[in-house]
Design a protein around this motif. Sequence first.
Motif, short mmCIF file in Angstrom:
data_model
loop_
_atom_site.label_atom_id
_atom_site.label_comp_id
_atom_site.label_asym_id
_atom_site.label_seq_id
_atom_site.Cartn_x
_atom_site.Cartn_y
_atom_site.Cartn_z
N GLY A 77 -60.27 -40.49 -24.01
CA GLY A 77 -60.38 -40.70 -22.57
C GLY A 77 -59.56 -41.87 -22.06
N ALA A 78 -59.29 -42.86 -22.94
CA ALA A 78 -58.69 -44.11 -22.46
C ALA A 78 -57.18 -44.17 -22.65
CB ALA A 78 -59.35 -45.29 -23.16
N GLN B 12 -56.59 -46.00 -31.01
CA GLN B 12 -57.41 -44.79 -31.09
C GLN B 12 -57.19 -44.09 -32.42
OE1 GLN B 12 -59.76 -43.77 -28.41
NE2 GLN B 12 -60.38 -43.06 -30.43
N GLU C 165 -65.89 -38.80 -26.13
CA GLU C 165 -64.72 -38.99 -25.26
C GLU C 165 -63.64 -39.81 -25.95
OE1 GLU C 165 -65.31 -39.35 -21.23
OE2 GLU C 165 -67.23 -38.32 -21.23
N PRO C 166 -63.22 -39.37 -27.15
CA PRO C 166 -62.36 -40.23 -27.96
C PRO C 166 -61.00 -40.51 -27.33
CG PRO C 166 -62.43 -38.02 -28.88
CD PRO C 166 -63.47 -38.07 -27.80
N ARG D 43 -52.55 -38.73 -25.29
CA ARG D 43 -53.75 -37.91 -25.49
C ARG D 43 -53.38 -36.58 -26.12
NH1 ARG D 43 -55.97 -36.81 -20.17
NH2 ARG D 43 -56.12 -39.07 -20.16
N GLN E 257 -64.54 -43.95 -27.61
CA GLN E 257 -63.38 -44.22 -26.76
C GLN E 257 -62.74 -45.57 -27.11
OE1 GLN E 257 -63.15 -44.88 -22.14
NE2 GLN E 257 -63.46 -42.73 -22.58
N THR F 282 -66.67 -34.41 -24.28
CA THR F 282 -65.57 -34.65 -23.34
C THR F 282 -66.04 -34.28 -21.93
OG1 THR F 282 -63.29 -34.10 -22.77
CG2 THR F 282 -64.61 -32.33 -23.69
#
Length: 388
Positions: A186-187, A164, A183-184, A193, A104, A215
Amino acid sequence: MTTTDHPEQTSGSTGSVSGAEIVLSDVVKRYPGQKVAAVDGLSLTIPAGEIVMFVGPSGCGKTTSLKMINRLIEPTSGTITIDGVDIRKQSENELRRRIGYVIQGGSLFPHMTVERNIAVVPRLLGWDSGRIHDRVTELLDLVGLDPDRYRGRYPKELSGGQQQRVGVARGLAADPPVILMDEPFGAVDPITRQRLQDELLSIQRELGKTIVCVTHDIDEAIKLGDRILILREGAQVAQYDTPETVLSAPADDFVADFVGAGSSLKALTLARVGEVELRQTVTARVGEPVEEVKRRAEAAGENCVVVLDERGRPVGWPFLRQLRGTTIVRPDGDLVDVDVRATLNDALDTMLSSSHGGAVVTGDRDQFVGVIDFAAVTDHVRALEAER
Ligand code: ADP
Ligand code: MG
């Protein structure tokens, strides 16, 4: 894409598989002092070249299972093989070369430029600077960042979504057959996203890696996964299946609750923009005389045109009236676009924000593919319902 003279670096043609099969056999992880094992006998085959999504409630053992694949965590017992080779028999360098890792936020080193961040593993592997430079150019291009503009920047000079992207580029740097992601996305905000997810699908289609991605978002799992692994506490497998099967035939109440009732919105998450009949429309090149473009559009009965840059990527979608008073077509910021691999759910979100009642569709390397509109989506959904 930059050409390269390193054969191990050339990624095969679209649709080919460069990934490796991963097999977990009765893998257990018991943390010191833990009464119940975090991972209690997980057995699983992850086919080469597929995206497998790990989902399940918080604390069920997703991250622990993932980190055992690249030996960030050592299993208490059990074996893990990659293309038939036990990971305990591989050196650290070998594992680093064969397994990319993305977490993340990208977790970039703040004191290093984008280029240095991406080059961490290649430097460890002793690549020369020319090869590293070419590879960074290639990867920034692949993840949709202009190499010249971004290679010299520091992480704090990038948005969250851009960081990211760099994190994904770093994970791909040594061209590993396997990529692990925790959870790549998630932020980042929902629109970014969605773009990063589309980008990942596009990269996957081009490179054919084996991707294992954790995830907590079932919609993300349905969208990205060739298969979904649904775990309950102790990394017990509740179901391991394609998204279609998980949605249409959940194994039990736990899975059914987790994925939510099979609403028609979920069906929109399964269908991709590329499955819908796209509309062709009039295009214009940046720099073309407006008068010619208008003539073409009017002859075709269109009230807007898609403006393409010199590489065939859409950069604007003006209505003809917006071209009034100009003589040369310019890139116009008002572009509403979706990737051909986006889900219909994502596409509808995007289209709802557009005064065109539709969106421009892009494919590999952001090339123009066509236009999607509400009528096309409605027709597609009706056709799907008729099939059932
Ligand atoms: P998930 O990623 O699914 O949220 P984790 O794999 O992080 O789950 O954690 C699984 C279980 O192991 C949880 O009960 C968690 O509290 C525990 N756990 C995780 N890391 C450690 C650790 N380093 N030491 C002790 N317990 C841990
Ligand atoms: Mg986790």
